[in-house]
Scaffold this motif. Structure first.
Motif, PDB file in Angstrom:
ATOM      1  N   ASP A   1       0.814  -1.217   0.000  1.00 36.44           N
ATOM      2  CA  ASP A   1       0.000   0.000   0.000  1.00 36.44           C
ATOM      3  C   ASP A   1       0.848   1.268   0.000  1.00 36.44           C
ATOM      4  O   ASP A   1       0.445   2.292  -0.534  1.00 36.44           O
ATOM      5  CB  ASP A   1      -0.946   0.021   1.206  1.00 36.44           C
ATOM      6  N   VAL A   2       2.016   1.206   0.599  1.00 39.00           N
ATOM      7  CA  VAL A   2       2.885   2.383   0.692  1.00 39.00           C
ATOM      8  C   VAL A   2       3.561   2.676  -0.642  1.00 39.00           C
ATOM      9  O   VAL A   2       3.865   3.812  -0.952  1.00 39.00           O
ATOM     10  CB  VAL A   2       3.932   2.182   1.811  1.00 39.00           C
ATOM     11  N   GLY A   3       3.772   1.644  -1.447  1.00 43.51           N
ATOM     12  CA  GLY A   3       4.434   1.844  -2.730  1.00 43.51           C
ATOM     13  C   GLY A   3       5.928   2.040  -2.570  1.00 43.51           C
ATOM     14  O   GLY A   3       6.488   3.037  -3.004  1.00 43.51           O
ATOM     15  N   HIS A   4       6.589   1.083  -1.935  1.00 45.39           N
ATOM     16  CA  HIS A   4       8.032   1.173  -1.710  1.00 45.39           C
ATOM     17  C   HIS A   4       8.800   1.194  -3.029  1.00 45.39           C
ATOM     18  O   HIS A   4       8.406   0.583  -4.006  1.00 45.39           O
ATOM     19  CB  HIS A   4       8.500  -0.003  -0.852  1.00 45.39           C
ATOM     20  N   SER A   5       9.934   1.862  -3.007  1.00 45.56           N
ATOM     21  CA  SER A   5      10.800   1.965  -4.182  1.00 45.56           C
ATOM     22  C   SER A   5      11.507   0.634  -4.427  1.00 45.56           C
ATOM     23  O   SER A   5      11.542  -0.244  -3.567  1.00 45.56           O
ATOM     24  CB  SER A   5      11.850   3.057  -3.960  1.00 45.56           C
ATOM     25  N   ASP A   6      12.111   0.517  -5.612  1.00 44.56           N
ATOM     26  CA  ASP A   6      12.896  -0.674  -5.932  1.00 44.56           C
ATOM     27  C   ASP A   6      14.066  -0.813  -4.961  1.00 44.56           C
ATOM     28  O   ASP A   6      14.439  -1.922  -4.578  1.00 44.56           O
ATOM     29  CB  ASP A   6      13.424  -0.600  -7.374  1.00 44.56           C
ATOM     30  N   GLU A   7      14.630   0.311  -4.569  1.00 47.74           N
ATOM     31  CA  GLU A   7      15.739   0.294  -3.615  1.00 47.74           C
ATOM     32  C   GLU A   7      15.289  -0.292  -2.270  1.00 47.74           C
ATOM     33  O   GLU A   7      16.011  -1.083  -1.656  1.00 47.74           O
ATOM     34  CB  GLU A   7      16.276   1.701  -3.414  1.00 47.74           C
ATOM     35  N   ALA A   8      14.097   0.067  -1.823  1.00 43.23           N
ATOM     36  CA  ALA A   8      13.579  -0.459  -0.559  1.00 43.23           C
ATOM     37  C   ALA A   8      13.358  -1.967  -0.661  1.00 43.23           C
ATOM     38  O   ALA A   8      13.660  -2.704   0.276  1.00 43.23           O
ATOM     39  CB  ALA A   8      12.272   0.243  -0.196  1.00 43.23           C
TER      40      ALA A   8
ATOM     41  N   GLU B   1      14.988  -3.997  -2.610  1.00 39.26           N
ATOM     42  CA  GLU B   1      16.313  -4.619  -2.649  1.00 39.26           C
ATOM     43  C   GLU B   1      16.933  -4.716  -1.255  1.00 39.26           C
ATOM     44  O   GLU B   1      17.691  -5.644  -0.969  1.00 39.26           O
ATOM     45  CB  GLU B   1      17.243  -3.830  -3.569  1.00 39.26           C
ATOM     46  N   MET B   2      16.608  -3.784  -0.376  1.00 40.83           N
ATOM     47  CA  MET B   2      17.139  -3.807   0.984  1.00 40.83           C
ATOM     48  C   MET B   2      16.655  -5.027   1.755  1.00 40.83           C
ATOM     49  O   MET B   2      17.322  -5.502   2.669  1.00 40.83           O
ATOM     50  CB  MET B   2      16.760  -2.526   1.727  1.00 40.83           C
ATOM     51  N   LEU B   3      15.490  -5.536   1.381  1.00 44.37           N
ATOM     52  CA  LEU B   3      14.932  -6.696   2.073  1.00 44.37           C
ATOM     53  C   LEU B   3      15.817  -7.929   1.935  1.00 44.37           C
ATOM     54  O   LEU B   3      15.822  -8.789   2.820  1.00 44.37           O
ATOM     55  CB  LEU B   3      13.527  -7.008   1.544  1.00 44.37           C
ATOM     56  N   VAL B   4      16.551  -8.021   0.849  1.00 43.96           N
ATOM     57  CA  VAL B   4      17.389  -9.204   0.599  1.00 43.96           C
ATOM     58  C   VAL B   4      18.336  -9.455   1.773  1.00 43.96           C
ATOM     59  O   VAL B   4      18.499 -10.596   2.216  1.00 43.96           O
ATOM     60  CB  VAL B   4      18.180  -9.037  -0.722  1.00 43.96           C
ATOM     61  N   ASP B   5      18.938  -8.402   2.303  1.00 45.73           N
ATOM     62  CA  ASP B   5      19.876  -8.552   3.416  1.00 45.73           C
ATOM     63  C   ASP B   5      19.187  -8.873   4.738  1.00 45.73           C
ATOM     64  O   ASP B   5      19.846  -9.304   5.685  1.00 45.73           O
ATOM     65  CB  ASP B   5      20.708  -7.278   3.584  1.00 45.73           C
TER      66      ASP B   5
END
Length: 130
Positions: free
Chosen positions: A60-67, A69-73
């Motif tokens: 719902d927030v519409g996170h960026s691609d960068e956000a 990608e941060m989930l991977v770690d």
């Protein structure tokens, strides 16, 4: 993904404190503990989704691609669906402390109060007195 562990509902719910916080997003469990202080929306937003399925809130927030990608770690493992109704159980609210419940609502009210104050200031400062 075979080297990642499987996380049960009990384990997901066991990690919902500020010192150890997991959240479920699209079938994957993430350890977001270290990110609480860095989250641009404040830690209250993550705390409100701790120990449960946060997929809808994340989308719902519409996170960026960068956000994303941060989930991977932060990946802990995949969520183990124990029963047919596990998704419903995982999305059920986890008891929160009173301060985190109020903080989440304040997150939305504070910007509205600032906007209302600014609009009132603009209205009264531009009115001509007769």
């Amino acid at each position: 993904m075979s080297d990642r562990k499987t996380v049960t509902l009990a384990e997901l719910r066991a990690h919902c404190t500020k010192t150890s916080m997991y959240t479920l997003i699209h079938g994957k469990v993430y350890n977001v503990t270290e990110f609480l202080d860095e989250h641009p929306g404040g830690d209250e937003v993550i705390i409100a989704e701790a120990g449960k399925d946060a997929s809808d809130a994340f989308d719902d927030v519409g996170h960026s691609d960068e956000a994303v990608e941060m989930l991977v770690d932060m990946l802990v493992g995949v969520y183990e669906e124990e029963r047919k109704d596990t998704k419903d159980a995982a999305s059920a609210p986890v008891p929160q402390t009173p301060s985190s419940q109020g903080g989440f609502n304040l997150l939305y009210l504070a910007p509205l109060a600032v906007l209302a104050g600014w609009l009132a200031y603009r209205y009264f400062s531009t009115r001509t007195l007769h």
